[in-house]
Design a protein around this motif. Sequence first.
Motif, PDB file in Angstrom:
ATOM      1  N   LYS A 170      10.228   6.640  10.109  1.00  0.00           N
ATOM      2  CA  LYS A 170      10.947   7.098   8.867  1.00  0.00           C
ATOM      3  C   LYS A 170      11.916   8.500   9.258  1.00  0.00           C
ATOM      4  O   LYS A 170      11.713   9.388   8.201  1.00  0.00           O
ATOM      5  N   ALA A 187       3.091   8.564   6.443  1.00  0.00           N
ATOM      6  CA  ALA A 187       3.740   8.553   5.031  1.00  0.00           C
ATOM      7  C   ALA A 187       3.519   9.836   3.930  1.00  0.00           C
ATOM      8  O   ALA A 187       4.005   9.793   2.965  1.00  0.00           O
ATOM      9  N   GLN A 188       2.189  10.416   4.403  1.00  0.00           N
ATOM     10  CA  GLN A 188       1.742  11.403   3.627  1.00  0.00           C
ATOM     11  C   GLN A 188       2.346  12.600   3.733  1.00  0.00           C
ATOM     12  O   GLN A 188       2.173  13.816   3.143  1.00  0.00           O
ATOM     13  N   HIS A 189       3.375  12.778   4.691  1.00  0.00           N
ATOM     14  CA  HIS A 189       4.082  13.993   5.301  1.00  0.00           C
ATOM     15  C   HIS A 189       5.592  13.795   5.182  1.00  0.00           C
ATOM     16  O   HIS A 189       6.156  12.570   5.336  1.00  0.00           O
ATOM     17  N   ARG A 190       6.317  14.989   5.082  1.00  0.00           N
ATOM     18  CA  ARG A 190       7.547  15.120   5.199  1.00  0.00           C
ATOM     19  C   ARG A 190       8.285  15.546   6.356  1.00  0.00           C
ATOM     20  O   ARG A 190       9.452  15.917   6.652  1.00  0.00           O
ATOM     21  N   TRP A 230       0.813  -0.980  -0.066  1.00  0.00           N
ATOM     22  CA  TRP A 230       0.057  -0.083   0.217  1.00  0.00           C
ATOM     23  C   TRP A 230       0.804   1.316  -0.291  1.00  0.00           C
ATOM     24  O   TRP A 230       0.344   2.362  -0.379  1.00  0.00           O
ATOM     25  N   LYS A 265      10.004   1.690   9.995  1.00  0.00           N
ATOM     26  CA  LYS A 265       9.061   1.734   8.729  1.00  0.00           C
ATOM     27  C   LYS A 265       7.912   3.016   9.317  1.00  0.00           C
ATOM     28  O   LYS A 265       7.422   3.522   8.392  1.00  0.00           O
ATOM     29  N   TRP A 271       2.300  20.837   1.506  1.00  0.00           N
ATOM     30  CA  TRP A 271       1.121  21.693   1.410  1.00  0.00           C
ATOM     31  C   TRP A 271       1.979  23.280   1.508  1.00  0.00           C
ATOM     32  O   TRP A 271       1.240  24.190   1.689  1.00  0.00           O
ATOM     33  N   TRP A 281      -7.908  13.276   2.584  1.00  0.00           N
ATOM     34  CA  TRP A 281      -7.370  11.959   2.642  1.00  0.00           C
ATOM     35  C   TRP A 281      -5.706  12.296   2.104  1.00  0.00           C
ATOM     36  O   TRP A 281      -4.892  11.297   2.634  1.00  0.00           O
ATOM     37  N   MET A 282      -5.437  13.278   1.492  1.00  0.00           N
ATOM     38  CA  MET A 282      -3.861  13.582   1.386  1.00  0.00           C
ATOM     39  C   MET A 282      -3.109  13.667   2.658  1.00  0.00           C
ATOM     40  O   MET A 282      -1.719  13.157   2.674  1.00  0.00           O
ATOM     41  N   ALA A 283      -3.853  14.238   3.537  1.00  0.00           N
ATOM     42  CA  ALA A 283      -3.383  14.513   4.816  1.00  0.00           C
ATOM     43  C   ALA A 283      -3.292  13.426   5.963  1.00  0.00           C
ATOM     44  O   ALA A 283      -2.500  12.994   6.703  1.00  0.00           O
ATOM     45  N   CYS A 326       1.318   4.567  10.408  1.00  0.00           N
ATOM     46  CA  CYS A 326       2.315   4.392   9.250  1.00  0.00           C
ATOM     47  C   CYS A 326       1.838   5.092   7.901  1.00  0.00           C
ATOM     48  O   CYS A 326       2.518   5.707   7.364  1.00  0.00           O
ATOM     49  N   ALA A 327       0.656   4.916   7.965  1.00  0.00           N
ATOM     50  CA  ALA A 327       0.017   5.326   6.461  1.00  0.00           C
ATOM     51  C   ALA A 327      -0.075   6.852   6.555  1.00  0.00           C
ATOM     52  O   ALA A 327       0.309   7.516   5.652  1.00  0.00           O
ATOM     53  N   GLN A 354       2.330  -2.999   4.096  1.00  0.00           N
ATOM     54  CA  GLN A 354       3.209  -1.531   3.852  1.00  0.00           C
ATOM     55  C   GLN A 354       4.251  -1.808   2.483  1.00  0.00           C
ATOM     56  O   GLN A 354       3.758  -0.954   1.689  1.00  0.00           O
ATOM     57  N   ASP A 405       1.732  26.367   9.248  1.00  0.00           N
ATOM     58  CA  ASP A 405       0.864  26.131   7.900  1.00  0.00           C
ATOM     59  C   ASP A 405      -0.110  24.539   8.223  1.00  0.00           C
ATOM     60  O   ASP A 405       0.838  23.753   8.825  1.00  0.00           O
ATOM     61  N   THR A 406      -1.087  24.588   7.844  1.00  0.00           N
ATOM     62  CA  THR A 406      -1.864  23.533   8.111  1.00  0.00           C
ATOM     63  C   THR A 406      -2.181  22.782   6.533  1.00  0.00           C
ATOM     64  O   THR A 406      -2.398  23.553   5.536  1.00  0.00           O
ATOM     65  N   PRO A 407      -2.683  21.429   6.437  1.00  0.00           N
ATOM     66  CA  PRO A 407      -2.460  20.631   7.538  1.00  0.00           C
ATOM     67  C   PRO A 407      -0.967  20.197   7.836  1.00  0.00           C
ATOM     68  O   PRO A 407      -0.209  20.359   6.570  1.00  0.00           O
ATOM     69  N   HIS A 440      -4.058   4.899  11.196  1.00  0.00           N
ATOM     70  CA  HIS A 440      -2.918   3.977  11.014  1.00  0.00           C
ATOM     71  C   HIS A 440      -1.747   4.960  10.860  1.00  0.00           C
ATOM     72  O   HIS A 440      -1.374   5.795  10.032  1.00  0.00           O
TER      73      HIS A 440
END
Lengths: 390, 390
Positions: free
Chosen positions: B57, B365-368, A290, B54, A390, B290-292, B361-362, A329, B20-22, B359
């Motif tokens: 990260k 993963a959407q963030h840096r 995923w 994992k 963002w 869902w991106m965040a 982990c998921a 994952q 800044d958000t999200p 979750h």
Amino acid sequence: MEQAAAARGEARPDTLHGVDTPCLVLDVARMENNVARLRGRLGPSGVSLRPHLKTAKSVEVARRVMASPAGPATVSTLMEAERFAAAGVRDITYAVGIAPAKLGRVLDLRSRGADVAVVLDTVEQAVAVAAASRAAGDRIPALIEVDCDGHRSGVLPGDVHGLVAIGRALGEGAELRGVMTHAGESYSARGPEALRRCAEGERRAVVDAAAILRGAGLPCPVVSVGSTPTAFAAEDFTGVTEVRAGVFVFFDLVMAGIGACTVGDVAVSVLATVIGHRRDKGWILVDAGWMAMSRDRGTSRQAVDQGYGLVCDIGGEPYGDLVVVDANQEHGIVAVRPGSGGALPDLAIGDRVRILPNHACATGAQHREYRVVRGASPAVEATWDRFGGW
Amino acid sequence: MEQAAAARGEARPDTLHGVDTPCLVLDVARMENNVARLRGRLGPSGVSLRPHLKTAKSVEVARRVMASPAGPATVSTLMEAERFAAAGVRDITYAVGIAPAKLGRVLDLRSRGADVAVVLDTVEQAVAVAAASRAAGDRIPALIEVDCDGHRSGVLPGDVHGLVAIGRALGEGAELRGVMTHAGESYSARGPEALRRCAEGERRAVVDAAAILRGAGLPCPVVSVGSTPTAFAAEDFTGVTEVRAGVFVFFDLVMAGIGACTVGDVAVSVLATVIGHRRDKGWILVDAGWMAMSRDRGTSRQAVDQGYGLVCDIGGEPYGDLVVVDANQEHGIVAVRPGSGGALPDLAIGDRVRILPNHACATGAQHREYRVVRGASPAVEATWDRFGGW
């Protein structure tokens, strides 16, 4: 990394046989065809296309989708607006309801020459945009979001009081640029007739809202609709000035399930390597879980459930009923679709497959570059950056 | 961006009111408590903890979770192995079935001083690892993956022929380091007794496999189990040498639903801003879609469905039955949980909330980056990078 592999005499990194997996593959031949198809459809109507760049998040892709290097374009984040503005895009609609704290970044972009418009659906937001405009001496343009199908945000199209109040509040310093809507419900529509109804509902909602504003003596130059399914289903664009659509550039399995494209139009896929077998269970394990595919299961509510993706050979041709039935994952479990009489292909450890995604926006977001190919050739013509955040 | 906002006299960017958000928020107080809890649990057993990185990260998080700056650690991608090795980690298990084409990167890491072990479950892989070891003059260590619950990959624990054949194939140049398993099924377990059974099944699978290997005269120094639910449920670690677990560092709503933690232990959340209301529908719109949050809906199969996340105030306290009931790419729709008698809180446009993820982990993963806070204080103590990719 690839250099190290090449030094060991392994497969060349400039082909799909040699690049590290998992990775995102973009077939530009399919992409160009998808873009030409929507341009061909909109051309006779005189409606302009303002592509939504949230799907691609790539300057290289944007340049191949926009009417000109300066736009117009739609974005879903200020990061997109900033990246595309830095690459020369000058006409940008930020199509998510504006939070007042974000107006500083909008004004920064505008001061650097990008005509960034915002979207809103409340008097509070309009008051904030007008106040920020006055403080900066820059009339921020705003579109009023209209709710055409109860799907998300927006003023109800018949809410005369709400529309006019927002329009007047904007007039105190900002610029009322028009109205916009998004037929989110079209993603759940089934069949051409249902899609046509969505498209007509989307059109009527903004055309009616525009008439209300104009009837109150307010300007409404822009009348904007936008969703990929309705862009292809609409038969009448009367009163509409522009179409926003994003996923059409790549398409995906959800769009194929709706009927907006065929599986053969899907331009993005995830390249994966076979890492194991469970012959007792009829499973092939691949290194795209995923994390590489995203958790999007958009086809789970469609007639054909594609699991986490439809498995193709390295040339992009589907094996048939072979899907990613489950995902951890970094593990994808590939099997014949439940209920199908198909057979598992003979794939050895190290063999490579390409997996078409449910949702191009979500799968794309898991990656930071595209490996660009053309048609069935495994040659990687280029590697294009994509960004997130963002 | 923040500097520009600050220059305009807006909220200070060094607090959750100003960033800044999200964005992804990490409460290090909760994280430290979660790490201490698992260490306290494993301490008396003498079993070592090889945390799975994992989930985080992040080098900064890894340093606060590992027993020493050199490890041990578990990773799910070679990118993780490379990033952590560059930061000084020297003992790494890459816990996803190895593809032969990836052995070049493994050997590169090993040549730079990181003891990277691979995982496999077929003779074909063992032959490839042994051949690569001989070619490089470096005995790559490998763990044989065992399937304890039919969830994913692995040799069946009673498969004497398979285990011994893989072990012998590794002996032709590589190093048989041991056996490992992951009780994936524990994520679906309900209640303490079911979790204890998962943990005991996980233990028995590897202990039995180790006995088979040793009985055939093969070495098996490492006997490794690992999942967050079983790490907290296991009553007996006899024969086990190490525990791998990842999500325990942050926990999440799925783990709370299983009973491995409470909602108050969840250390990561997504900070979001209110961008609209649909009072006719009982909705609050926020800028975390869902991106965040990710598309993960892991609680949808649990007793309490948390939608796309549980909404808290800016201090991290849940409002009650307030969840993200639906999500578009950059829109979250917040409402009272269906069936609840709760009331919608009075949140104005621009107000901020924190959303606990299904979750970790998921969503991570959407963030840096992580915005690091401590407890209910809105002060951002630090910003820590996190990475993605393969």
